[in-house]
Design an enzyme around this catalytic site. Structure first.
Site, PDB file in Angstrom:
ATOM      1  N   ASP A 172       0.843  -1.193   0.000  1.00  0.00           N
ATOM      2  CA  ASP A 172       0.000   0.000   0.000  1.00  0.00           C
ATOM      3  C   ASP A 172       0.885   1.253   0.000  1.00  0.00           C
ATOM      4  O   ASP A 172       0.643   2.204  -0.747  1.00  0.00           O
ATOM      5  CB  ASP A 172      -0.887  -0.024   1.250  1.00  0.00           C
ATOM      6  N   HIS A 255      -4.394   2.841  -6.990  1.00  0.00           N
ATOM      7  CA  HIS A 255      -5.552   2.497  -6.162  1.00  0.00           C
ATOM      8  C   HIS A 255      -6.806   2.261  -7.000  1.00  0.00           C
ATOM      9  O   HIS A 255      -7.661   1.460  -6.621  1.00  0.00           O
ATOM     10  CB  HIS A 255      -5.788   3.571  -5.094  1.00  0.00           C
ATOM     11  N   HIS A 258      -6.571  -1.222  -8.102  1.00  0.00           N
ATOM     12  CA  HIS A 258      -6.971  -2.080  -6.963  1.00  0.00           C
ATOM     13  C   HIS A 258      -8.491  -2.213  -6.929  1.00  0.00           C
ATOM     14  O   HIS A 258      -9.037  -3.314  -6.797  1.00  0.00           O
ATOM     15  CB  HIS A 258      -6.486  -1.500  -5.624  1.00  0.00           C
ATOM     16  N   HIS A 272      -5.555  -5.764   0.545  1.00  0.00           N
ATOM     17  CA  HIS A 272      -5.585  -4.467  -0.141  1.00  0.00           C
ATOM     18  C   HIS A 272      -4.198  -4.101  -0.685  1.00  0.00           C
ATOM     19  O   HIS A 272      -4.039  -3.815  -1.869  1.00  0.00           O
ATOM     20  CB  HIS A 272      -6.078  -3.401   0.855  1.00  0.00           C
TER      21      HIS A 272
END
Length: 366
Positions: A172, A255, A258, A272
Site C-alpha cells: 500500500d 488504487h 486495486h 488491499h
C-alpha cells in the site's frame, strides 16, 4: 493557482508498549469510550486497554466489530454508542475496523482514537473510510471532515502479527510516492481538495525510500516477532508517511486498479496492499517509467514477497473478459485514475495490466 492544503492526525504516538499509555493519551478527549475491536485485536489488547483506561478514570464498553465496514455495521455500532452515551470512540484492529470506528465517530460527532494492531494499510491516519457492501464489494469513499484525533501504534503488537500483513502494508505504501508524483505532474487535487504542498511530496518520497532501504530487513525481524529499528521505520512508512502522502499528495492509477481488481472474486482473498502493489506496476507501465525504476520496484516486491503478477493475486486464468472488467471498473466515473497527467481510457488500462503481468512473469523467470 490552487491553494495548497495538507492534513494530518492531531497526534501520532508510536513505539513498543505504547498501548499501555492509551488512557493517558485519551483522557483529554473523553470520559466514556466505546472501544470497537475485531476478534483478533480485542483479546490481544483488552487487558492493557482496560487497565490504562481505568487508571485514568475513563469508563468504557468493549464491542466486537462485525467484520465488514458497511453502513449496516456502522449504524449498529452507532446505536450502541448512543445507548451508553459514549463521548469518544476507540478503534482497535485492522483497516476495516479502524475505518468503521472513524465512520461511527463521524456520525456521532465525537473524537476518535485509532489503534492499529497491524501495519497493513495507510488507513489509520486518514480522514477517510472505505465503505463496502456487506458482501465485501467496494461501494464508496466516505470523506471525513477531519483526521483522527489520536493514532497510537504499539510496534510490539504489530511485530507479532503475521509477516504477510506488514508486507501488505508495504504494498500500500509503495504506491504513495508514484501516485503523489503523478498527481503533482497533473496538478490534480489531493483528498482535501487542494494542491500538494512540497512537504507532502517530500514525505511521500521518504515513504518510498524507507521501504527500499529497510523493508527487507524489517520483514526478517517480524518473521522472528521482534520490533527492531528497521521495523519502527517501516511501520512509520506504512502508517504515518503513507497516510500523509496519499491524502495530501493524492491518489492516482494504482488504487483505481486495486478497486477494479475487486470485481474479480478470486482476488478477494488477497490483501488491499497486495493488490495495490500490482496496481503500482500497472501505473508505472502507463507512465512509461524507466527500466531502472521498474527494476528497483520489481526487485523490492520480490524480496519482501509482494505480488508482481496477476497469478500471484489469484487470477490464474487471465481472459480478455476478466481484464476488460477490471479496466472498466478502474475507469469508473469519479475514480482516482483521472488524476494521471494524461488522458486515461479503459483500453489504456487493459493494455497496461497485461503488459505489467507479462513483465512481472518475465522478472520471476529470470
Amino acid at each position: 493557482m490552487a491553494q495548497k492544503i495538507m492534513i494530518s492526525p492531531g497526534r501520532y504516538v508510536q513505539g513498543e508498549g505504547a498501548i499501555r499509555q492509551i488512557g493517558e493519551q485519551v483522557k483529554s478527549l473523553g470520559k466514556f469510550a466505546l472501544v470497537i475491536g475485531d476478534k483478533i485485536a480485542l483479546p490481544l489488547t483488552r487487558e492493557d486497554v482496560q487497565k490504562s483506561l481505568q487508571d485514568n478514570g475513563i469508563n468504557f464498553k468493549f464491542e466486537e466489530f462485525g467484520g465488514e465496514c458497511s453502513m449496516q455495521e456502522i449504524n449498529r455500532l452507532k446505536a450502541i454508542g448512543e445507548e451508553v452515551k459514549a463521548d469518544v470512540i476507540i478503534g482497535i484492529g485492522g483497516g476495516k475496523t479502524l475505518d468503521t470506528a472513524k465512520a461511527v465517530a463521524y456520525y456521532m460527532n465525537l473524537p476518535v482514537v485509532i489503534v492499529p494492531t497491524i501495519a497493513s494499510t495507510d488507513a489509520p491516519c486518514s480522514a477517510l473510510s472505505v465503505i463496502y457492501t456487506p458482501e465485501g464489494i467496494f461501494e464508496s469513499y466516505l470523506i471525513l471532515p477531519a483526521n483522527p484525533n489520536l493514532v497510537l501504534v504499539d510496534t510490539g503488537i504489530v511485530a507479532k502479527a503475521p509477516v504477510r500483513l506488514l508486507v501488505a502494508g508495504m504494498g500500500d505504501a509503495l504506491a504513495t510516492w508514484f501516485e503523489a508524483d503523478a498527481c503533482a505532474k497533473a496538478a490534480a487535487k489531493n483528498m482535501p481538495g487542494g494542491a500538494a504542498t512540497q512537504s507532502a511530496l517530500a514525505l511521500a518520497r521518504l515513504c518510498y525510500q524507507l521501504l527500499i532501504d529497510y523493508g527487507y530487513r524489517a520483514k526478517l525481524a517480524v518473521e522472528k516477532g521482534v520490533a527492531t529499528e528497521d521495523v519502527e521505520k517501516v511501520v512509520e512508512a506504512n502508517t504515518l508517511l503513507s497516510g500523509l502522502g496519499f491524502e495530501s499528495g493524492g491518489l492516482a492509477a494504482a488504487h483505481a486498479v486495486h478497486n477494479g481488481l475487486t470485481a474479480l472474486e478470486e482476488t478477494h482473498h488477497y490483501f488491499h496492499g497486495e493488490k495495490v502493489a500490482f496496481g503500482t506496476l500497472v501505473q508505472m507501465i502507463m507512465e512509461n517509467r524507466s527500466n531502472e525504476e521498474l527494476h528497483e520496484v520489481l526487485e523490492f516486491c520480490v524480496s519482501v514477497g509482494l505480488p508482481v503478477t496477476l497469478r500471484q493475486i489469484g487470477v490464474t486464468e487471465v481472459t480478455p473478459e476478466k481484464i476488460r472488467k477490471v479496466a472498466e471498473m478502474s475507469c469508473a466515473e469519479g475514480e482516482t485514475i483521472y488524476n494521471m497527467p494524461f488522458p486515461v481510457t479503459p483500453d489504456l488500462v487493459y493494455n497496461a495490466i497485461l503488459a505489467a503481468d507479462a513483465i512481472g512473469e518475465a522478472f520471476l523467470a529470470e
